[in-house]
Design a protein around this motif. Structure first.
Motif, PDB file in Angstrom:
ATOM      1  N   TYR A 103     -10.586   1.342   3.362  1.00 37.90           N
ATOM      2  CA  TYR A 103     -11.409   1.982   2.402  1.00 37.90           C
ATOM      3  C   TYR A 103     -11.018   1.615   0.970  1.00 37.90           C
ATOM      4  O   TYR A 103     -11.840   1.488   0.261  1.00 37.90           O
ATOM      5  N   GLY A 156      -2.165  -7.903   6.380  1.00 44.12           N
ATOM      6  CA  GLY A 156      -3.336  -7.737   6.827  1.00 44.12           C
ATOM      7  C   GLY A 156      -4.138  -7.338   5.329  1.00 44.12           C
ATOM      8  O   GLY A 156      -3.787  -7.973   4.223  1.00 44.12           O
ATOM      9  N   LYS A 157      -5.103  -6.311   5.220  1.00 45.49           N
ATOM     10  CA  LYS A 157      -5.721  -6.286   4.188  1.00 45.49           C
ATOM     11  C   LYS A 157      -4.829  -5.877   2.873  1.00 45.49           C
ATOM     12  O   LYS A 157      -5.145  -6.452   1.920  1.00 45.49           O
ATOM     13  N   ILE A 158      -3.876  -4.940   3.085  1.00 44.65           N
ATOM     14  CA  ILE A 158      -3.100  -4.446   2.047  1.00 44.65           C
ATOM     15  C   ILE A 158      -2.238  -5.395   1.648  1.00 44.65           C
ATOM     16  O   ILE A 158      -2.098  -5.557   0.576  1.00 44.65           O
ATOM     17  N   ASP A 177       4.280 -12.076   9.500  1.00 41.22           N
ATOM     18  CA  ASP A 177       3.294 -11.075  10.362  1.00 41.22           C
ATOM     19  C   ASP A 177       3.342 -11.662  11.813  1.00 41.22           C
ATOM     20  O   ASP A 177       3.327 -12.975  11.978  1.00 41.22           O
ATOM     21  N   THR A 209       2.971  -3.126   7.434  1.00 35.52           N
ATOM     22  CA  THR A 209       2.287  -3.356   8.948  1.00 35.52           C
ATOM     23  C   THR A 209       2.220  -1.725   9.493  1.00 35.52           C
ATOM     24  O   THR A 209       2.586  -0.890   8.917  1.00 35.52           O
ATOM     25  N   THR A 215       7.143  -1.635  15.754  1.00 30.51           N
ATOM     26  CA  THR A 215       7.644  -1.533  13.950  1.00 30.51           C
ATOM     27  C   THR A 215       8.557  -0.262  13.918  1.00 30.51           C
ATOM     28  O   THR A 215       9.053  -0.296  12.939  1.00 30.51           O
ATOM     29  N   THR A 236       5.015   1.472   1.493  1.00 34.52           N
ATOM     30  CA  THR A 236       3.614   2.306   1.501  1.00 34.52           C
ATOM     31  C   THR A 236       2.774   2.391   2.701  1.00 34.52           C
ATOM     32  O   THR A 236       1.542   2.739   2.738  1.00 34.52           O
ATOM     33  N   ARG A 238       3.914   3.206   6.532  1.00 37.07           N
ATOM     34  CA  ARG A 238       4.384   4.437   7.356  1.00 37.07           C
ATOM     35  C   ARG A 238       5.790   4.715   7.455  1.00 37.07           C
ATOM     36  O   ARG A 238       6.612   3.752   7.579  1.00 37.07           O
ATOM     37  N   ASP A 262       6.433   5.932  -0.471  1.00 37.28           N
ATOM     38  CA  ASP A 262       5.393   6.753  -0.620  1.00 37.28           C
ATOM     39  C   ASP A 262       5.006   7.307   0.663  1.00 37.28           C
ATOM     40  O   ASP A 262       4.230   8.221   0.853  1.00 37.28           O
ATOM     41  N   PHE A 302      -3.316   5.939  -1.379  1.00 37.47           N
ATOM     42  CA  PHE A 302      -4.603   5.657  -1.068  1.00 37.47           C
ATOM     43  C   PHE A 302      -5.698   6.572  -2.199  1.00 37.47           C
ATOM     44  O   PHE A 302      -6.908   6.278  -2.136  1.00 37.47           O
TER      45      PHE A 302
HETATM   46  P1  NAI Z   1      -4.289  -4.252   8.740  1.00 34.91           P
HETATM   47  O1  NAI Z   1      -4.721  -4.101   9.886  1.00 34.91           O
HETATM   48  O2  NAI Z   1      -5.248  -4.992   7.724  1.00 34.91           O
HETATM   49  O3  NAI Z   1      -3.018  -5.136   8.470  1.00 34.91           O
HETATM   50  C1  NAI Z   1      -1.764  -4.867   9.226  1.00 34.91           C
HETATM   51  C2  NAI Z   1      -1.055  -6.121   9.561  1.00 34.91           C
HETATM   52  O4  NAI Z   1       0.008  -5.998  10.191  1.00 34.91           O
HETATM   53  C3  NAI Z   1      -1.819  -7.100  10.491  1.00 34.91           C
HETATM   54  O5  NAI Z   1      -1.894  -8.268   9.704  1.00 34.91           O
HETATM   55  C4  NAI Z   1      -0.989  -7.206  11.397  1.00 34.91           C
HETATM   56  O6  NAI Z   1      -1.157  -8.441  12.285  1.00 34.91           O
HETATM   57  C5  NAI Z   1       0.375  -6.958  11.098  1.00 34.91           C
HETATM   58  N1  NAI Z   1       1.262  -6.424  12.019  1.00 34.91           N
HETATM   59  C6  NAI Z   1       0.979  -5.714  13.317  1.00 34.91           C
HETATM   60  N2  NAI Z   1       2.118  -5.579  13.886  1.00 34.91           N
HETATM   61  C7  NAI Z   1       3.067  -6.077  13.326  1.00 34.91           C
HETATM   62  C8  NAI Z   1       4.617  -6.552  13.381  1.00 34.91           C
HETATM   63  N3  NAI Z   1       4.910  -5.770  14.607  1.00 34.91           N
HETATM   64  N4  NAI Z   1       5.158  -7.225  12.823  1.00 34.91           N
HETATM   65  C9  NAI Z   1       4.536  -7.730  11.755  1.00 34.91           C
HETATM   66  N5  NAI Z   1       3.270  -7.626  11.302  1.00 34.91           N
HETATM   67  C10 NAI Z   1       2.610  -6.888  12.237  1.00 34.91           C
HETATM   68  O7  NAI Z   1      -4.182  -2.974   7.961  1.00 34.91           O
HETATM   69  P2  NAI Z   1      -3.997  -2.680   6.479  1.00 34.91           P
HETATM   70  O8  NAI Z   1      -5.320  -2.022   5.873  1.00 34.91           O
HETATM   71  O9  NAI Z   1      -3.296  -3.691   5.471  1.00 34.91           O
HETATM   72  O10 NAI Z   1      -2.992  -1.226   6.417  1.00 34.91           O
HETATM   73  C11 NAI Z   1      -1.485  -1.585   6.888  1.00 34.91           C
HETATM   74  C12 NAI Z   1      -0.984  -0.167   6.792  1.00 34.91           C
HETATM   75  O11 NAI Z   1      -0.766   0.575   5.853  1.00 34.91           O
HETATM   76  C13 NAI Z   1      -1.565   0.741   7.838  1.00 34.91           C
HETATM   77  O12 NAI Z   1      -1.187   0.726   9.219  1.00 34.91           O
HETATM   78  C14 NAI Z   1      -1.242   2.404   7.317  1.00 34.91           C
HETATM   79  O13 NAI Z   1      -0.263   2.481   8.183  1.00 34.91           O
HETATM   80  C15 NAI Z   1      -0.732   1.995   5.929  1.00 34.91           C
HETATM   81  N6  NAI Z   1      -1.679   2.609   4.956  1.00 34.91           N
HETATM   82  C16 NAI Z   1      -1.064   3.671   3.892  1.00 34.91           C
HETATM   83  C17 NAI Z   1      -1.759   4.382   3.201  1.00 34.91           C
HETATM   84  C18 NAI Z   1      -0.974   5.013   1.989  1.00 34.91           C
HETATM   85  O14 NAI Z   1      -1.706   5.980   1.395  1.00 34.91           O
HETATM   86  N7  NAI Z   1       0.094   5.140   1.928  1.00 34.91           N
HETATM   87  C19 NAI Z   1      -3.275   4.308   3.086  1.00 34.91           C
HETATM   88  C20 NAI Z   1      -3.899   3.128   4.031  1.00 34.91           C
HETATM   89  C21 NAI Z   1      -3.008   2.404   4.976  1.00 34.91           C
END
Ligand code: NAI
Length: 333
Positions: A103, A156-158, A177, A209, A215, A236, A238, A262, A302
């Protein structure tokens, strides 16, 4: 035709505002609840077609059984992470799960940077000092980010957005990653590396992640021992990624010089609500709050206008696709 009925759990004013505004184009029948979804509140779903939940709603097997009994057909997450949903149970009961995969990675990435800067330059302390007429600089020494090393876990994206910003500060980036994006690394001139080296060489470590079996508590005593003395740790993503007791130990021994959080593994009992007149019974959280070099925010990374708008739009589109029997682009399987 009867309207599609959705019950929203754990909804705050800022969510209601944006969903009400955008729902004018979809015309769903939305009921907002401020309570969280769990085994006790699950009966509220009766009479609805779908539920819409957020990060701290507990969609356990028991809850899913209750959803199935009440003919709920869809679980729409208005967040990216889905660690709070028992996907196996949802599949068993034929309940589809959709989410908002992205988002605003920028919202979370920029909050990550806010934590780094606030910790490093001791902004919170200096803000309160100056308000009280104390203009002393004692104890406010920070460090240049320029030339330092940041370890980014999860690209990933973040994570990528964080790397982009940190590059702007002139930092050296080490990344880890399970699915490295080497093309992006070459383009942005950063390096993928094994976790041990990342721990050993980083001045700042930031976690991006998802929370999974792999994890959970990846930042434990063993990992912390491998880090540089005085490292800054930012989460930031989980709360469950960090073993909080090990973090506290690391803070007490000064191994960890700063922590910006966070998220917190037991956040569901406190975050998002006003507990300012309660006694905090969680001794781990209470201890964390005593450190001068820890900043905790209440899962707000977020929370930008752009992110809320995108969350509402994608959630409503997900529900519309489900009703129309279209392919669910954002289905969690
Ligand atoms: P994403 O799916 O784009 O990226 C996650 C990355 O983590 C991927 O590149 C994946 O290959 C990698 N990954 C998965 N398992 C792994 C492992 N065991 N070791 C190393 N890397 C691993 O997700 P995005 O959008 O970047 O979000 C990441 C996390 O941020 C979400 O899962 C969510 O928990 C958290 N988040 C927190 C928010 C907040 O308000 N604090 C808001 C949105 C997301």
């Amino acid at each position: 035709m009867e309207k599609f009925k959705i019950i929203f759990f754990d909804t705050k004013e800022f969510f209601r505002d944006v969903f009400d505004r955008l729902n004018k184009d979809y015309n769903f029948d939305i009921k907002y609840c401020s309570v969280r979804l769990d085994e006790e509140t699950c009966s509220l779903v009766n009479g609805h077609d779908a539920i819409c939940v957020f990060v701290n709603d507990r969609v356990s097997r028991k809850v899913i059984e209750c959803l199935a009994e009440n003919n709920i057909k869809l679980i729409a997450l208005r967040c990216a992470g889905y660690n709070n949903v028992d996907l196996e149970a949802a599949k068993e009961y034929g309940i589809k799960v959709v989410r908002v995969p992205a988002y605003s990675p920028h919202a979370v990435a920029e909050h990550t940077i806010a934590l780094i800067l606030a910790l490093n330059r001791k902004l919170i302390k200096s803000y309160f000092r100056v308000r009280e007429g104390n203009f002393s600089l004692e104890g406010l020494v920070g460090f240049d980010l320029y030339g330092k090393t940041a370890g980014v876990i999860g690209t990933g994206k973040i994570g990528k957005s964080v790397i982009n910003i940190l590059k702007g500060f002139g930092m050296r980036i080490l990344a880890y990653d399970v699915y490295p994006d080497y093309e992006y690394a070459e383009y942005k001139r950063f390096q993928y590396i094994d976790l041990d080296t990342l721990y050993r060489e980083s001045d700042i470590i930031t976690l991006h992640t998802p929370l999974s079996k792999e994890t959970y508590h990846m930042i434990n005593e063993d990992a912390i021992n491998k880090m540089k003395d005085g490292v800054m740790l930012i989460n930031t993503s989980r709360g469950g990624l960090i073993d909080t007791k090990a973090l506290i130990k690391g803070l007490k021994t000064r191994k960890i010089g700063y922590a910006g959080l966070d998220v917190y593994e037991e956040e569901e009992h406190y975050f998002f609500e006003d507990h300012s007149t309660d006694v905090i019974e969680d001794d781990v959280l209470a201890r964390l709050l005593t450190f001068p070099n820890v900043i905790i925010t209440s899962h707000q990374a977020f929370l930008t206008k752009e992110a809320l708008e995108n969350i509402a739009k994608t959630t409503l589109d997900n529900i519309k696709s489900f009703i129309n029997g279209e392919k669910l682009e954002n289905e969690v399987i």
